[in-house]
Design a protein around this motif. Sequence first.
Motif, PDB file in Angstrom:
ATOM      1  N   GLU A  14      45.942  61.511  23.818  1.00 21.58           N
ATOM      2  CA  GLU A  14      47.335  61.185  23.495  1.00 21.58           C
ATOM      3  C   GLU A  14      47.817  59.897  24.158  1.00 21.58           C
ATOM      4  N   LYS A  15      47.515  59.722  25.433  1.00 19.24           N
ATOM      5  CA  LYS A  15      48.025  58.548  26.137  1.00 19.24           C
ATOM      6  C   LYS A  15      47.251  57.281  25.798  1.00 19.24           C
ATOM      7  N   CYS A  16      45.969  57.424  25.537  1.00 16.82           N
ATOM      8  CA  CYS A  16      45.129  56.257  25.221  1.00 16.82           C
ATOM      9  C   CYS A  16      44.939  56.150  23.712  1.00 16.82           C
ATOM     10  N   GLU A  17      45.411  55.063  23.126  1.00 18.46           N
ATOM     11  CA  GLU A  17      45.280  54.863  21.677  1.00 18.46           C
ATOM     12  C   GLU A  17      44.007  54.119  21.308  1.00 18.46           C
ATOM     13  N   LYS A  18      43.242  53.722  22.307  1.00 17.33           N
ATOM     14  CA  LYS A  18      42.001  52.997  22.023  1.00 17.33           C
ATOM     15  C   LYS A  18      40.852  53.988  21.890  1.00 17.33           C
ATOM     16  N   PRO A  19      39.944  53.756  20.943  1.00 15.74           N
ATOM     17  CA  PRO A  19      38.817  54.691  20.766  1.00 15.74           C
ATOM     18  C   PRO A  19      37.983  54.800  22.042  1.00 15.74           C
ATOM     19  N   ILE A  20      37.582  56.022  22.359  1.00 14.05           N
ATOM     20  CA  ILE A  20      36.739  56.284  23.526  1.00 14.05           C
ATOM     21  C   ILE A  20      35.420  56.870  23.033  1.00 14.05           C
ATOM     22  N   ILE A  21      34.328  56.189  23.364  1.00 11.23           N
ATOM     23  CA  ILE A  21      32.994  56.628  22.973  1.00 11.23           C
ATOM     24  C   ILE A  21      32.401  57.420  24.127  1.00 11.23           C
ATOM     25  N   GLY A  22      31.989  58.657  23.855  1.00  9.10           N
ATOM     26  CA  GLY A  22      31.360  59.478  24.882  1.00  9.10           C
ATOM     27  C   GLY A  22      29.854  59.339  24.807  1.00  9.10           C
ATOM     28  N   GLY A  23      29.254  58.841  25.884  1.00  7.32           N
ATOM     29  CA  GLY A  23      27.799  58.703  25.954  1.00  7.32           C
ATOM     30  C   GLY A  23      27.207  59.827  26.787  1.00  7.32           C
ATOM     31  N   LEU A  24      26.742  60.878  26.142  1.00  8.12           N
ATOM     32  CA  LEU A  24      26.216  62.046  26.842  1.00  8.12           C
ATOM     33  C   LEU A  24      24.753  61.780  27.204  1.00  8.12           C
ATOM     34  N   ASN A  25      24.569  61.190  28.378  1.00  6.97           N
ATOM     35  CA  ASN A  25      23.234  60.802  28.814  1.00  6.97           C
ATOM     36  C   ASN A  25      22.465  61.925  29.503  1.00  6.97           C
ATOM     37  N   GLY A  26      23.088  63.082  29.653  1.00  8.74           N
ATOM     38  CA  GLY A  26      22.424  64.216  30.291  1.00  8.74           C
ATOM     39  C   GLY A  26      23.290  65.448  30.180  1.00  8.74           C
ATOM     40  N   VAL A  27      23.101  66.382  31.096  1.00  9.08           N
ATOM     41  CA  VAL A  27      23.782  67.665  31.025  1.00  9.08           C
ATOM     42  C   VAL A  27      25.302  67.474  31.080  1.00  9.08           C
ATOM     43  N   ALA A  28      26.002  68.266  30.266  1.00 10.81           N
ATOM     44  CA  ALA A  28      27.473  68.304  30.267  1.00 10.81           C
ATOM     45  C   ALA A  28      27.876  69.777  30.267  1.00 10.81           C
ATOM     46  N   VAL A  29      28.498  70.218  31.363  1.00  6.10           N
ATOM     47  CA  VAL A  29      28.792  71.638  31.558  1.00  6.10           C
ATOM     48  C   VAL A  29      30.236  71.803  32.003  1.00  6.10           C
ATOM     49  N   GLY A  30      30.888  72.864  31.555  1.00  5.85           N
ATOM     50  CA  GLY A  30      32.216  73.227  32.043  1.00  5.85           C
ATOM     51  C   GLY A  30      33.224  72.105  31.876  1.00  5.85           C
ATOM     52  N   ALA A  31      33.833  71.692  32.983  1.00  3.86           N
ATOM     53  CA  ALA A  31      34.815  70.612  32.942  1.00  3.86           C
ATOM     54  C   ALA A  31      34.187  69.317  32.449  1.00  3.86           C
ATOM     55  N   GLY A  32      32.885  69.143  32.699  1.00  3.90           N
ATOM     56  CA  GLY A  32      32.188  67.964  32.178  1.00  3.90           C
ATOM     57  C   GLY A  32      32.119  67.975  30.664  1.00  3.90           C
ATOM     58  N   LEU A  33      31.928  69.158  30.091  1.00  4.96           N
ATOM     59  CA  LEU A  33      31.931  69.264  28.628  1.00  4.96           C
ATOM     60  C   LEU A  33      33.336  69.073  28.078  1.00  4.96           C
ATOM     61  N   SER A  34      34.345  69.569  28.788  1.00  7.71           N
ATOM     62  CA  SER A  34      35.732  69.330  28.361  1.00  7.71           C
ATOM     63  C   SER A  34      36.028  67.834  28.321  1.00  7.71           C
ATOM     64  N   LEU A  35      35.552  67.113  29.323  1.00  3.44           N
ATOM     65  CA  LEU A  35      35.745  65.665  29.349  1.00  3.44           C
ATOM     66  C   LEU A  35      35.027  65.003  28.179  1.00  3.44           C
ATOM     67  N   ALA A  36      33.810  65.427  27.905  1.00  6.01           N
ATOM     68  CA  ALA A  36      33.048  64.844  26.797  1.00  6.01           C
ATOM     69  C   ALA A  36      33.721  65.121  25.451  1.00  6.01           C
ATOM     70  N   LEU A  37      34.203  66.343  25.254  1.00  7.78           N
ATOM     71  CA  LEU A  37      34.828  66.694  23.981  1.00  7.78           C
ATOM     72  C   LEU A  37      36.173  66.006  23.786  1.00  7.78           C
ATOM     73  N   ALA A  38      36.778  65.523  24.870  1.00  3.31           N
ATOM     74  CA  ALA A  38      38.046  64.812  24.743  1.00  3.31           C
ATOM     75  C   ALA A  38      37.854  63.384  24.228  1.00  3.31           C
ATOM     76  N   THR A  39      36.624  62.886  24.230  1.00  4.43           N
ATOM     77  CA  THR A  39      36.369  61.553  23.677  1.00  4.43           C
ATOM     78  C   THR A  39      36.435  61.608  22.147  1.00  4.43           C
ATOM     79  N   ASP A  40      36.461  60.431  21.519  1.00  2.77           N
ATOM     80  CA  ASP A  40      36.677  60.374  20.063  1.00  2.77           C
ATOM     81  C   ASP A  40      35.376  60.392  19.266  1.00  2.77           C
ATOM     82  N   ILE A  41      34.356  59.747  19.782  1.00  2.00           N
ATOM     83  CA  ILE A  41      33.047  59.677  19.128  1.00  2.00           C
ATOM     84  C   ILE A  41      32.002  59.940  20.197  1.00  2.00           C
ATOM     85  N   ARG A  42      30.975  60.745  19.866  1.00  2.00           N
ATOM     86  CA  ARG A  42      29.988  61.108  20.872  1.00  2.00           C
ATOM     87  C   ARG A  42      28.565  60.824  20.402  1.00  2.00           C
ATOM     88  N   LEU A  43      27.816  60.169  21.288  1.00  2.00           N
ATOM     89  CA  LEU A  43      26.381  59.988  21.129  1.00  2.00           C
ATOM     90  C   LEU A  43      25.692  60.785  22.224  1.00  2.00           C
TER      91      LEU A  43
END
Length: 327
Positions: free
Chosen positions: A96-125
Motif C-alpha cells: 500500500e505505501k510503496c507504489e513501485k513494483p517490488i521483485i521478490g528474489g527467493l534465493n533460498g528457504v522462506a519460512v513463516g514471517a520470511g514467507l509473509s515478506l516474500a508474498l508481500a512482493t509483487d512479482i516473485r522469482l
Amino acid sequence: MSVVLVSDEGHVRTIRLNRPEVKNAVSQELAWGVLGAVEDATKDDNVWLICLTGSGDSFCSGLDLRGSEPFSPQTPMTAQLDDLGWVSQFLLTLREKCEKPIIGGLNGVAVGAGLSLALATDIRLMKRSARILAGYPRIGGSPDGGMTFTLSQALGYEQAMRFLLESKTVDAEEALRLGLVGEVVDDDQWDARLAQYCQNLCAIVSPITMRMTKRTLVKATTAIDLEAQTRLELVRASARRSPARMRRKPARPSSRSARRRSSGSRPDRRTPWKGPHLSAGLSVRSASNANAHPPELRSSHNHGLLRQGGGVKHAARRREARSLWWR
C-alpha cells in the motif's frame, strides 16, 4: 556489519537481508531495516523498481526464536501507540505505501514471517533449490504478516487452507504450479537472471506506468481493509491455549444464598415458611414466654420468627432467638 544491504544499479534498487549466519532470520533490527529501506526507495524518484532478496543461501528463515535486542526507529510514544508492529507493516508498506513494483528474489528457504515478506512482493522469482514453508502450526501459531490475504489471493481459499494447515514443504516446481511464484531459475543462473529481469522491466516500462499499474491493480484486487485484517491476525492468544484451559468453567454463584443452594449445605432462608401460622403482632420478645405456646410447637414457632421479615437484624435479638431455639 549492517543487517540490511542496499545497492543501486541503474534504476533498480536492491535490498538484501544480511544475516547469513542465521539464514537471515528476522530480528527487530532487520525487520525495521527492510521497511525503512523500502520507504526510502519509495521517496527516491531515481528508483523505478525494487528488488528484495537475501544473502547467502536463504531468503529468510522466519522469526529468530532465540530473541533479539529491542529495536525501533519510532519515538517512544509512537512505539507505544503502534498496535501493528513490524510484522503487519510488511504487507502494508510493500503493497500500500510503496507504489513501485517490488521483485521478490527467493534465493533460498522462506519460512513463516520470511514467507509473509516474500508474498508481500509483487512479482516473485525462485531459485530451483529453494524451499518455502508456512511453519506456523509447528509452533502453535497462526499466520501473520498479511499472509492470510496474500496466500489466499495467490492460491484461492481451499489451497491456502491446505498449505497452512498441512504445513508441508513446497519446492520450486510445486510453487510455480500453485502460482506462488512466476518463474523458477536454475541455481547457476540465478544472480544473472534476477538482475536481467529487473533491468529489462526498467528498459521497456516507464516509471509512471509502473507506479500507476501497481496503484490501480492493488486497488482492484484489495476488497478488504488490509490494516484491519493484519490486526486480526495478531489476535491469536486463544489459538495457543491448551484444551484444558479452553474448557469453560461453570459460573460461580454471585450471592451467598445462591452458593448455599448450589452446594446443598444449608437451606435457603428465603423459602416460604411452611410451619404453623404466626399471629401478625408476634415478636421475638413476646416469644420469650414459654407458656404462650404448646411445647410441641415452641421450636417451630421460634424457627418461623427467625424467618419473619427477612430475619432479625440486631445481634442481641439473634442471640435471644437462638437461646429459645435450643430451650
